[in-house]
Design a protein around this motif. Structure first.
Motif, mmCIF file in Angstrom:
data_model
loop_
_atom_site.group_PDB
_atom_site.id
_atom_site.type_symbol
_atom_site.label_atom_id
_atom_site.label_comp_id
_atom_site.label_asym_id
_atom_site.label_seq_id
_atom_site.Cartn_x
_atom_site.Cartn_y
_atom_site.Cartn_z
ATOM 1 N N THR A 51 1.210 -1.476 0.355
ATOM 2 C CA THR A 51 -0.031 -0.283 -0.190
ATOM 3 C C THR A 51 0.584 1.127 0.275
ATOM 4 O O THR A 51 2.010 1.097 1.487
ATOM 5 N N LEU A 52 0.921 2.139 -1.135
ATOM 6 C CA LEU A 52 1.684 3.457 -1.181
ATOM 7 C C LEU A 52 0.126 4.691 -0.809
ATOM 8 O O LEU A 52 -0.486 4.954 -0.991
ATOM 9 N N ARG A 53 1.019 5.009 0.392
ATOM 10 C CA ARG A 53 -0.192 6.271 0.571
ATOM 11 C C ARG A 53 1.168 7.839 0.885
ATOM 12 O O ARG A 53 1.543 7.902 0.897
ATOM 13 N N PRO A 54 0.226 9.077 -0.365
ATOM 14 C CA PRO A 54 0.704 10.099 0.241
ATOM 15 C C PRO A 54 0.502 10.522 0.930
ATOM 16 O O PRO A 54 -0.365 10.219 2.287
ATOM 17 N N GLY A 55 1.805 11.460 1.975
ATOM 18 C CA GLY A 55 1.428 12.070 3.249
ATOM 19 C C GLY A 55 1.219 13.389 2.527
ATOM 20 O O GLY A 55 1.251 14.188 1.844
ATOM 21 N N ARG A 56 2.577 14.263 3.250
ATOM 22 C CA ARG A 56 3.016 15.732 2.581
ATOM 23 C C ARG A 56 3.329 15.884 1.694
ATOM 24 O O ARG A 56 3.892 15.075 1.073
ATOM 25 N N VAL A 57 3.120 17.038 0.408
ATOM 26 C CA VAL A 57 2.903 17.679 -0.185
ATOM 27 C C VAL A 57 3.319 18.971 -0.426
ATOM 28 O O VAL A 57 2.865 20.111 0.091
ATOM 29 N N SER A 58 4.434 19.223 -1.125
ATOM 30 C CA SER A 58 4.534 20.985 -1.212
ATOM 31 C C SER A 58 4.669 20.963 -2.730
ATOM 32 O O SER A 58 5.602 20.157 -3.404
ATOM 33 N N VAL A 59 4.795 21.757 -3.116
ATOM 34 C CA VAL A 59 4.502 22.630 -4.524
ATOM 35 C C VAL A 59 4.794 23.321 -4.827
ATOM 36 O O VAL A 59 4.674 24.395 -4.364
ATOM 37 N N ARG A 60 6.196 23.329 -6.107
ATOM 38 C CA ARG A 60 6.488 24.861 -6.574
ATOM 39 C C ARG A 60 5.989 25.490 -7.736
ATOM 40 O O ARG A 60 7.000 24.436 -8.317
ATOM 41 N N GLN A 61 5.287 26.374 -7.761
ATOM 42 C CA GLN A 61 5.889 26.661 -9.696
ATOM 43 C C GLN A 61 6.463 26.941 -9.833
ATOM 44 O O GLN A 61 6.820 27.671 -9.759
ATOM 45 N N LEU A 62 7.206 26.762 -10.653
ATOM 46 C CA LEU A 62 8.164 27.372 -11.683
ATOM 47 C C LEU A 62 7.523 28.422 -12.830
ATOM 48 O O LEU A 62 8.490 28.177 -14.291
ATOM 49 N N GLY A 63 6.692 29.183 -12.641
ATOM 50 C CA GLY A 63 5.781 29.698 -13.956
ATOM 51 C C GLY A 63 4.558 28.552 -15.190
ATOM 52 O O GLY A 63 4.057 27.779 -13.886
ATOM 53 N N PRO A 64 4.152 29.074 -15.213
ATOM 54 C CA PRO A 64 2.664 28.449 -15.114
ATOM 55 C C PRO A 64 2.549 26.935 -15.837
ATOM 56 O O PRO A 64 1.632 26.373 -16.523
ATOM 57 N N GLN A 65 3.978 26.551 -16.432
ATOM 58 C CA GLN A 65 4.119 25.305 -17.305
ATOM 59 C C GLN A 65 4.922 23.654 -16.417
ATOM 60 O O GLN A 65 5.380 23.262 -17.670
ATOM 61 N N HIS A 66 5.696 24.865 -16.244
ATOM 62 C CA HIS A 66 6.729 23.520 -15.151
ATOM 63 C C HIS A 66 5.761 24.025 -13.181
ATOM 64 O O HIS A 66 6.196 24.571 -12.710
ATOM 65 N N ALA A 67 6.365 22.528 -12.861
ATOM 66 C CA ALA A 67 5.903 22.901 -11.608
ATOM 67 C C ALA A 67 7.276 21.784 -11.143
ATOM 68 O O ALA A 67 8.012 20.415 -11.323
#
Length: 156
Positions: A72-88
């Motif tokens: 079983t694989l469960r996501p925990g803490r998630v962080s997102v950094r946008q590098l502009g409208p097309q990349h993250a």
């Protein structure tokens, strides 16, 4: 390798870890690879470096049908950094249990941090690169002596 398993690309970068976990739950390496660009790169937890969707699909398919077949694989803490409208850049701490040891016994739970570099396409977000790092609580580095082992230099 068969054509990628049809899978809906995530509409937002923060949805990518859940899509990865859903593809994992299918036990189908092609479903995982379908989340990646055709020329994507993936570095696994032991440092194996795969280039291309087929190269990402094959080892995932093998693992998901053998020693990861009951995980079983469960996501925990998630962080997102946008590098502009097309990349993250998306980081996710995943929790996994149910892995089988080589002798068939159940192994203990694990945590990893997966880093995905995403690119937005016409149908959603795809990974162009990923790297998986094992979380070793309380450890600072690895020590190469009769193999590689997690090590802490702090006392007490």
């Amino acid at each position: 390798m068969a054509a990628p398993t049809p899978i809906e690309p995530p509409r937002r970068p923060e949805d990518f870890p859940a899509a990865f976990a859903d593809a994992w739950a299918r036990r189908d390496g092609a479903a995982i690879a379908a989340l990646f660009a055709e020329d994507a790169e993936f570095v696994n937890v032991t440092g194996l470096w795969w280039t291309g969707r087929d190269a990402i699909a094959r080892p995932h398919d093998y693992a998901l049908k053998s020693f990861f077949a009951e995980t079983t694989l469960r996501p925990g803490r998630v962080s997102v950094r946008q590098l502009g409208p097309q990349h993250a850049v998306v980081r996710c701490r995943f929790h996994m249990d149910g892995q089988r040891a080589p002798d068939g016994a159940e192994a203990g739970p694990r945590q990893t941090i997966l880093i995905f570099v995403l690119e937005r396409g016409a149908s959603g977000w795809q990974a162009v690169a990923a790297q998986n790092t094992e979380v070793m609580p309380g450890q600072e580095t690895f020590l190469a002596r009769d193999g590689l082992s997690p090590t802490s230099y702090r006392r007490g």
